[in-house]
Design a protein around this motif. Structure first.
Motif, PDB file in Angstrom:
ATOM      1  N   MET A  70       5.175  -8.682  -4.877  1.00  0.00           N
ATOM      2  CA  MET A  70       5.033  -7.701  -3.807  1.00  0.00           C
ATOM      3  C   MET A  70       6.097  -7.968  -2.743  1.00  0.00           C
ATOM      4  O   MET A  70       6.273  -9.099  -2.307  1.00  0.00           O
ATOM      5  N   LYS A 105       7.595  -5.423   2.729  1.00  0.00           N
ATOM      6  CA  LYS A 105       7.053  -4.174   3.267  1.00  0.00           C
ATOM      7  C   LYS A 105       5.639  -3.924   2.756  1.00  0.00           C
ATOM      8  O   LYS A 105       4.725  -3.647   3.539  1.00  0.00           O
ATOM      9  N   ASP A 106       5.445  -4.041   1.462  1.00  0.00           N
ATOM     10  CA  ASP A 106       4.131  -3.747   0.876  1.00  0.00           C
ATOM     11  C   ASP A 106       3.067  -4.747   1.307  1.00  0.00           C
ATOM     12  O   ASP A 106       1.935  -4.375   1.602  1.00  0.00           O
ATOM     13  N   GLU A 107       3.426  -6.047   1.338  1.00  0.00           N
ATOM     14  CA  GLU A 107       2.436  -7.059   1.704  1.00  0.00           C
ATOM     15  C   GLU A 107       2.038  -6.930   3.166  1.00  0.00           C
ATOM     16  O   GLU A 107       0.930  -7.311   3.552  1.00  0.00           O
ATOM     17  N   LYS A 122      -0.216  -3.251   3.870  1.00  0.00           N
ATOM     18  CA  LYS A 122      -1.574  -3.177   3.318  1.00  0.00           C
ATOM     19  C   LYS A 122      -2.643  -3.682   4.287  1.00  0.00           C
ATOM     20  O   LYS A 122      -3.830  -3.435   4.077  1.00  0.00           O
ATOM     21  N   SER A 125       4.807   3.271   7.268  1.00  0.00           N
ATOM     22  CA  SER A 125       5.550   3.339   6.009  1.00  0.00           C
ATOM     23  C   SER A 125       6.717   4.308   6.083  1.00  0.00           C
ATOM     24  O   SER A 125       7.675   4.196   5.310  1.00  0.00           O
TER      25      SER A 125
END
Length: 314
Positions: free
Chosen positions: A1, A4-6, A9, A20
């Motif tokens: 991951m 950005k994604d971690e 969330k 985002s």
């Protein structure tokens, strides 16, 4: 991951969608601040910006998105995996470390028991500090920290806030721990009182501190230094932001045990440190053999000067 994604969330669904769409370079994103009934603020490339409802990054707060109470609550649910109780000990400390080593500072109403913080409820303020590791940033100072036999000097890194002292310390630890073709690696003990050096998540450092490094997480520095000396036989102990009387007593104990110490402190100069009643004693007694002075004169982490135990520029 990826980073950005971690990070995204952990936010409420609405904030996650908004953030985002912002065109961040996540390597330059430093903080995201949420305050109930306050604007959504980020620290980006050492500057403060406001985030608007249509995902723009602006310098004035007129159009900033205002954080609602339910968004704080929902964000905390995601941060804690819907179990704040499981993070009770971390909440007492005022922060939770999440996957990726990012640190979430939390403030609300303190619940006291015998004048000690038992918990924090009605959490209304959140500060997400992103963990950034810059491998190689210690290259410029490492030659000053080792003698001709590759023994480490007792070293104090002096820096104003947000000038990269913890980032520098982290990379110095990694390099000393790993070693290279010219010098063997060293056993390092890290007392990470606020989970900023190793950024441990569930006891595992999220930052690379080297293959010979042991980390004591969320432990007071003074107690942690003594524990590491007694249990892990380190050649070097590293701590961040020393300053209390207990810290100084532990530092003297470490040095008298033959273990080398690398520490950081807030300050602008050696004279600044000398003027501090407690730390000044260590300077006057010449216990530190190297002083590394950082500034942001030419960017974060700029190496301003290096001094020896006598205060002479090297």
């Amino acid at each position: 991951m990826n980073k950005k994604d971690e990070l995204l969330k952990i936010f409420s669904l609405k904030l996650r969608t908004m953030l985002s769409k912002v065109e961040f370079n996540y390597d330059k994103l430093q903080e995201i601040r949420l305050r109930v009934n306050g604007p959504l603020i980020v620290i980006y490339d050492n500057k403060e910006f406001f985030i608007t409802g249509d995902s723009r990054m602006v310098e004035k707060d007129e159009d900033a998105y205002i954080i609602l109470k339910n968004e704080i609550r929902e964000t905390m649910e995601y941060i804690s995996n819907f179990s704040l109780y499981a993070f009770e000990e971390e909440i007492k400390q005022g922060f939770i470390t999440i996957t990726g080593g990012h640190r979430v500072g939390i403030v609300g109403k303190a619940v006291l028991d015998d004048n000690k913080i038992k918990s924090i409820k009605h959490i209304s303020f959140i500060n997400i500090r992103l963990s950034h590791q810059i491998k190689g940033c210690g290259d410029k100072v490492l030659p000053y920290l080792l003698d001709e036999y590759n023994n480490c000097y007792h070293t104090l890194i002096i820096s104003p806030p947000r000038c990269g002292k913890t980032t520098l310390l982290r990379d110095v630890i990694r390099q000393l721990s790993n070693g290279d073709e010219k010098r063997p690696g060293m056993t390092i003990g890290v007392v990470d009182e606020r989970s900023e050096i190793g950024a441990c998540y569930m006891g595992i450092p999220q930052n690379d501190l080297g293959i010979r490094t042991d980390v004591l997480d969320c432990c007071p520095k003074a107690k942690g230094m003594l524990m590491l000396i007694r249990s892990m036989s380190p050649r070097v102990i590293a701590v961040d932001e020393v300053g209390s009387g207990e810290d100084i007593d532990a530092i003297e104990y470490v040095m008298n045990c033959g273990c080398k110490l690398i520490a950081t402190v807030h300050g602008n100069s050696i004279e600044d440190i000398k003027s501090k009643p407690i730390l000044g004693k260590l300077v006057e007694e010449k216990l530190f053999e190297r002083y590394i002075l950082l500034s942001n004169a030419k960017g974060v982490g700029h190496l301003e000067d290096v001094y020896d135990a006598n205060g002479n520029r090297i």
